[in-house]
Design an enzyme around this catalytic site. Structure first.
Site, PDB file in Angstrom:
ATOM      1  N   ASP A  60      10.562  26.021  45.571  1.00  0.00           N
ATOM      2  CA  ASP A  60      10.036  24.959  46.446  1.00  0.00           C
ATOM      3  C   ASP A  60       8.811  25.436  47.228  1.00  0.00           C
ATOM      4  O   ASP A  60       7.819  24.723  47.355  1.00  0.00           O
ATOM      5  CB  ASP A  60      11.109  24.501  47.439  1.00  0.00           C
ATOM      6  CG  ASP A  60      12.142  23.588  46.795  1.00  0.00           C
ATOM      7  OD1 ASP A  60      11.810  22.920  45.795  1.00  0.00           O
ATOM      8  OD2 ASP A  60      13.282  23.534  47.294  1.00  0.00           O
TER       9      ASP A  60
ATOM     10  N   LYS B 162      21.918  23.161  47.425  1.00  0.00           N
ATOM     11  CA  LYS B 162      20.960  24.276  47.498  1.00  0.00           C
ATOM     12  C   LYS B 162      21.454  25.499  48.272  1.00  0.00           C
ATOM     13  O   LYS B 162      21.026  26.611  48.000  1.00  0.00           O
ATOM     14  CB  LYS B 162      19.638  23.808  48.120  1.00  0.00           C
ATOM     15  CG  LYS B 162      18.790  22.959  47.180  1.00  0.00           C
ATOM     16  CD  LYS B 162      17.430  22.708  47.786  1.00  0.00           C
ATOM     17  CE  LYS B 162      16.626  21.766  46.924  1.00  0.00           C
ATOM     18  NZ  LYS B 162      15.235  21.654  47.384  1.00  0.00           N
TER      19      LYS B 162
END
Ligand code: ATR
Length: 265
Positions: free
Chosen positions: A101, A65
């Protein structure tokens, strides 16, 4: 046929292929969603491959990420602020990275009917997952308190995203509207990072861990009378937002949740 997929290491247990393929099929979209297991040392080559093969979009998961940001033409300011990209969209050869997210967290809290404006929210943990949670809580107008085993890490987090930092040892003094568990404690084990008495100080509790779906953290929160939100909710909402970015269409949320749940069994 467009090719989409999740990029991670490992990815064998990822729920994303089941979730995205169920939605693609339901809407009759000519695309397939695969799983790309790429070890960290091969990430540069993988990203060259994404361009060469014209892969349409990626979900990005642990451990890529942060490092994936080095291989993108453009990064959304929110993802930059959070410090992580979990979504890459191939826009005619230009790779654009964003973060869904925090949207997953925000929608999960909204769906539970929580209004956090001006209210206190406690976050347990200060790792990568906590950063998206703190961003979402600040966007919702909450006063955020971050509790972490390593105080310095919590301090660094609140310095960039806002809020106040405390050592985890002070969690029993926490109170507010919601407490959110972002550490890996409780993942495949019957453990919780907080004493169960703390739940009497909160209206709701959310756990980002979803294996098991009913963690000890959530079980003890429920026993204390808290409203509980499981980690699969966030996973599905962040995936639904990715689906919109990949396809431009609204996915069937219930179907995505059911597909993820089925894969989890
Ligand atoms: P992620 O990206 O999934 O958030 P991470 O960045 O490695 O993973 O962060 C893990 C988080 O879980 C950290 O907040 C970590 O606390 P430290 O910063 O003190 O390491 C927390 N954590 C992991 N194991 C823990 C444990 N046994 N007790 C309390 N906190 C723990």
């Amino acid at each position: 046929m467009r090719v989409l997929g999740v990029l991670g290491y490992p990815v064998a247990h990822s729920l994303s292929p089941a979730m995205h393929n169920a939605a693609l099929r339901a809407l009759g979209i000519p695309a397939v969603y695969g799983a790309f297991e790429v070890p960290p040392d091969l990430l540069p080559q993988a990203m060259v491959g994404v361009r060469a093969l014209g892969i349409g979009g990626l979900s990005v998961t642990i451990p890529h990420k942060e490092t994936v940001m080095l291989y993108l033409e453009e990064i959304d300011p929110v993802a930059r602020k959070i410090g992580a990209v979990n979504t890459v969209v191939n826009r005619e050869g230009r790779l654009w990275g964003t973060n869904t997210d925090w949207i997953g967290v925000k929608r999960s809290l909204e769906e539970a009917g929580l209004n956090l404006r001006g209210r206190r929210a406690a976050v347990v943990g200060a790792g990568g997952a906590a950063r998206a949670v703190v961003f979402a809580l600040r966007e919702a107008g909450a006063e955020v308190e971050v509790y972490n085993r390593t105080l310095e890490r919590a301090q660094a987090l609140v310095q960039s995203l806002g809020g106040r930092a405390f050592p985890l040892s002070e969690i029993s003094q926490a109170s507010g509207e919601v407490i959110i568990q972002t550490t890996s404690v409780g993942l495949k084990s019957w453990e919780s990072p907080v004493p169960k008495e703390v739940f009497h100080n909160f209206r709701a509790a959310m756990d980002l861990v979803y294996v098991p779906l009913r963690t000890r953290f959530l079980a003890e929160a429920e026993a204390a009378g808290c409203l509980t939100i499981d980690g699969l909710k966030m996973l599905v909402y962040q995936g639904a937002e990715q689906f919109r970015l990949f396809t431009g269409k609204n996915p069937p949320l219930d179907l995505m949740y059911q597909a993820a749940l089925e894969r989890l069994k």
